[in-house]
Design a protein around this motif. Structure first.
Motif, PDB file in Angstrom:
ATOM      1  N   ILE A  26       0.844  -1.210   0.000  1.00 22.17           N
ATOM      2  CA  ILE A  26       0.000   0.000   0.000  1.00 22.17           C
ATOM      3  C   ILE A  26       0.868   1.244   0.000  1.00 22.17           C
ATOM      4  CG2 ILE A  26      -1.660   1.318   1.368  1.00 22.17           C
ATOM      5  CD1 ILE A  26      -2.800  -1.387   2.314  1.00 22.17           C
ATOM      6  N   LEU A  27       1.961   1.238   0.765  1.00 24.56           N
ATOM      7  CA  LEU A  27       2.846   2.391   0.825  1.00 24.56           C
ATOM      8  C   LEU A  27       3.468   2.674  -0.548  1.00 24.56           C
ATOM      9  CD1 LEU A  27       4.347   4.548   2.465  1.00 24.56           C
ATOM     10  CD2 LEU A  27       6.060   2.807   3.018  1.00 24.56           C
ATOM     11  N   LEU A  28       3.970   1.619  -1.199  1.00 20.94           N
ATOM     12  CA  LEU A  28       4.623   1.795  -2.500  1.00 20.94           C
ATOM     13  C   LEU A  28       3.622   2.264  -3.566  1.00 20.94           C
ATOM     14  CD1 LEU A  28       7.236   1.496  -4.150  1.00 20.94           C
ATOM     15  CD2 LEU A  28       6.567  -0.883  -4.579  1.00 20.94           C
ATOM     16  N   VAL A  29       2.479   1.606  -3.610  1.00 16.77           N
ATOM     17  CA  VAL A  29       1.458   1.984  -4.602  1.00 16.77           C
ATOM     18  C   VAL A  29       0.932   3.391  -4.324  1.00 16.77           C
ATOM     19  CG1 VAL A  29      -0.827   1.406  -5.492  1.00 16.77           C
ATOM     20  CG2 VAL A  29       0.833  -0.401  -5.076  1.00 16.77           C
ATOM     21  N   GLY A  30       0.757   3.723  -3.066  1.00 18.01           N
ATOM     22  CA  GLY A  30       0.247   5.059  -2.715  1.00 18.01           C
ATOM     23  C   GLY A  30       1.189   6.171  -3.153  1.00 18.01           C
ATOM     24  N   ILE A  31       2.492   5.983  -2.945  1.00 20.32           N
ATOM     25  CA  ILE A  31       3.465   7.003  -3.361  1.00 20.32           C
ATOM     26  C   ILE A  31       3.438   7.185  -4.878  1.00 20.32           C
ATOM     27  CG2 ILE A  31       5.920   7.517  -3.475  1.00 20.32           C
ATOM     28  CD1 ILE A  31       6.177   6.090  -0.740  1.00 20.32           C
ATOM     29  N   CYS A  83      -2.554  22.527  -6.151  1.00 21.12           N
ATOM     30  CA  CYS A  83      -1.665  21.357  -6.093  1.00 21.12           C
ATOM     31  C   CYS A  83      -1.241  21.041  -4.660  1.00 21.12           C
ATOM     32  CB  CYS A  83      -0.450  21.585  -6.976  1.00 21.12           C
ATOM     33  SG  CYS A  83      -0.817  21.586  -8.744  1.00 21.12           S
ATOM     34  N   THR A  84      -0.933  22.055  -3.874  1.00 20.42           N
ATOM     35  CA  THR A  84      -0.523  21.810  -2.481  1.00 20.42           C
ATOM     36  C   THR A  84      -1.671  21.228  -1.655  1.00 20.42           C
ATOM     37  OG1 THR A  84      -1.014  24.150  -2.045  1.00 20.42           O
ATOM     38  CG2 THR A  84       1.275  23.561  -2.442  1.00 20.42           C
ATOM     39  N   ILE A  85      -2.888  21.747  -1.869  1.00 19.68           N
ATOM     40  CA  ILE A  85      -4.035  21.205  -1.131  1.00 19.68           C
ATOM     41  C   ILE A  85      -4.278  19.736  -1.505  1.00 19.68           C
ATOM     42  CG2 ILE A  85      -6.540  21.356  -0.877  1.00 19.68           C
ATOM     43  CD1 ILE A  85      -6.232  24.392  -1.054  1.00 19.68           C
ATOM     44  N   LEU A  86      -4.226  19.417  -2.803  1.00 18.78           N
ATOM     45  CA  LEU A  86      -4.422  18.031  -3.235  1.00 18.78           C
ATOM     46  C   LEU A  86      -3.329  17.115  -2.701  1.00 18.78           C
ATOM     47  CD1 LEU A  86      -5.561  18.537  -6.937  1.00 18.78           C
ATOM     48  CD2 LEU A  86      -6.947  17.679  -5.042  1.00 18.78           C
ATOM     49  N   LYS A  87      -2.101  17.600  -2.690  1.00 16.85           N
ATOM     50  CA  LYS A  87      -0.987  16.810  -2.171  1.00 16.85           C
ATOM     51  C   LYS A  87      -1.180  16.495  -0.695  1.00 16.85           C
ATOM     52  CE  LYS A  87       4.084  16.829  -2.063  1.00 16.85           C
ATOM     53  NZ  LYS A  87       5.286  17.627  -2.382  1.00 16.85           N
ATOM     54  N   PHE A  88      -1.611  17.496   0.068  1.00 18.37           N
ATOM     55  CA  PHE A  88      -1.856  17.292   1.499  1.00 18.37           C
ATOM     56  C   PHE A  88      -2.965  16.270   1.732  1.00 18.37           C
ATOM     57  CE2 PHE A  88      -4.334  18.493   5.276  1.00 18.37           C
ATOM     58  CZ  PHE A  88      -3.373  18.297   6.260  1.00 18.37           C
ATOM     59  N   LEU A  89      -4.052  16.374   1.001  1.00 21.03           N
ATOM     60  CA  LEU A  89      -5.167  15.447   1.181  1.00 21.03           C
ATOM     61  C   LEU A  89      -4.785  14.018   0.785  1.00 21.03           C
ATOM     62  CD1 LEU A  89      -8.098  17.675  -0.154  1.00 21.03           C
ATOM     63  CD2 LEU A  89      -7.589  17.108   2.226  1.00 21.03           C
ATOM     64  N   LEU A  90      -4.039  13.846  -0.308  1.00 23.07           N
ATOM     65  CA  LEU A  90      -3.649  12.504  -0.745  1.00 23.07           C
ATOM     66  C   LEU A  90      -2.714  11.838   0.263  1.00 23.07           C
ATOM     67  CD1 LEU A  90      -3.122  13.187  -4.563  1.00 23.07           C
ATOM     68  CD2 LEU A  90      -4.946  11.823  -3.520  1.00 23.07           C
TER      69      LEU A  90
END
Length: 370
Positions: free
Chosen positions: A27-32, A60-67
């Motif tokens: 999950i960690l690898l796929v998530g990154i 982009c920063t907001i989406l990055k934080f949420l993901l």
């Protein structure tokens, strides 16, 4: 501390949860990988839009934080951690931070509105709330201006949205307005011709639309002409000063006078006769006033004040009478004391005389015997 027992516990945990651990790292690898791919795709999509770069970076920063937050929650659930408690604590922290940073959040929201609505852009000349200048930077918190005398002014975005903003750089062309005042004896057509010729002589002035000049006001000491022309936004001040200076020179060259306020003083030689209205002052006539009906409270206060004043007067009179009565008594007492004093003094004098007589008789008797 038994290190062998600890090592056995760790080995037993990995043996019993081997598939959970493998799934955690998967999950960690796929998530990154998914986060990086999604962000790159979104950045490419936003580049093809007309959105400002600062707005693209913010999204982009907001989406990055949420993901990343979603990935962390999935990993914690895979390890067997209860997510509900973490979510409640995280929401409480966000609420507290939001209450503390209320003004900053409002500035950020207003900055998003300004950037997304394209109210103004970098390089525009704006006037707001007594401040004016060219915009050098717009972010989600503040807007920075540079004035004509090279001063830096930082305005919160909430102030810009709550006040009127005049954007002088919104369009590439701008109109230059003038008002020229000349004397009443001037020729109207000559003045119009001079002003239009001066405006057309500058190559930065547009000929379409054509320069304009008309008589607008008949003032108290002058006739006022309104004139305007169009130029590029960056040439505004060059055109303005050029036309003002050259119109003044052309007026002097063509003998057209520019009026100014004058004060005329005259000496008055006639006698001033002031009209008299009416006779002398009338006699005073006293107004007849109707007595008002007194209230119960007013009558009570009057009676109470009369009683107190009467009692005070009576007490003063009694004290005066007592003082008058005591004066003769004191005089009689003084007389009695004087009389007693005189009596005692006379008795003393008699006794002394008797003693002196007795002493004289005894002396005479002794002399006879001798």
């Amino acid at each position: 501390m038994d290190w062998s027992k600890i090592w056995l516990d760790i080995c037993n945990y990995f043996k019993s949860n081997i598939w959970n651990i493998v799934l955690f790292f998967a999950i960690l690898l796929v998530g990154i990988i998914v986060i990086k791919v999604l962000l790159s795709v979104i950045r490419k999509i936003l580049k093809h839009t007309k959105m400002e770069k600062i707005a693209q970076q913010f999204i982009c920063t907001i989406l990055k934080f949420l993901l990343w937050l979603l990935l962390i929650l999935l990993l914690l659930s895979q390890l067997g951690v209860e997510i509900t408690g973490i979510l409640t604590a995280f929401s409480a922290v966000i609420l507290a931070v939001g209450m503390a940073l209320q003004n900053a959040i409002s500035n950020v929201a207003n900055g998003i509105i300004i950037i997304s609505s394209h109210m103004f852009k970098k390089g525009d000349y704006i006037i707001t709330n007594g401040v004016e200048g060219n915009i050098t930077d717009i972010n989600f918190m503040f807007t920075t201006l540079i004035t004509t005398d090279n001063r830096k002014i930082t305005l919160p975005n909430s102030n810009l949205l709550n006040n009127n903003v005049t954007n002088l750089g919104a369009y590439p062309k701008r109109r230059v307005d003038f008002t020229f005042s000349v004397a009443y004896e001037s020729n109207v057509e000559n003045v119009k011709q001079i002003v239009t010729d001066v405006m057309k002589s500058n190559g930065k002035v547009y000929l379409d639309p054509a320069p304009f000049c008309r008589l607008k006001f008949l003032s108290a000491s002058s006739i006022d002409f309104f004139a305007n022309c169009w130029c590029d936004n960056e040439d505004y001040w060059d055109v303005y000063y050029y036309i003002i200076e050259n119109v003044y020179n052309e007026f002097k060259r063509k003998n057209i006078s520019v009026p100014y306020n004058q004060l005329e003083i005259r000496e008055r030689k006639d006698k001033v006769t002031m009209p008299i209205v009416g006779k002398s002052l009338p006699k005073r006539e006293e107004k007849v006033r109707i007595k008002k009906e007194e209230n119960a409270m007013e009558t009570f206060t009057k009676i109470f004040t009369h009683k107190t004043i009467g009692n005070k007067k009576q007490n003063n009179q009694n004290t005066i009478i007592e003082n008058k009565e005591t004066k003769p008594q004191t005089k009689e007492i003084i007389k009695e004391e004087k009389s007693t004093n005189t009596k005692t003094q006379s008795k003393k004098n008699v006794k002394t005389s008797q003693k002196s007589v007795a002493t004289k008789s005894t002396k005479t008797d002794k002399n006879k015997k001798d």
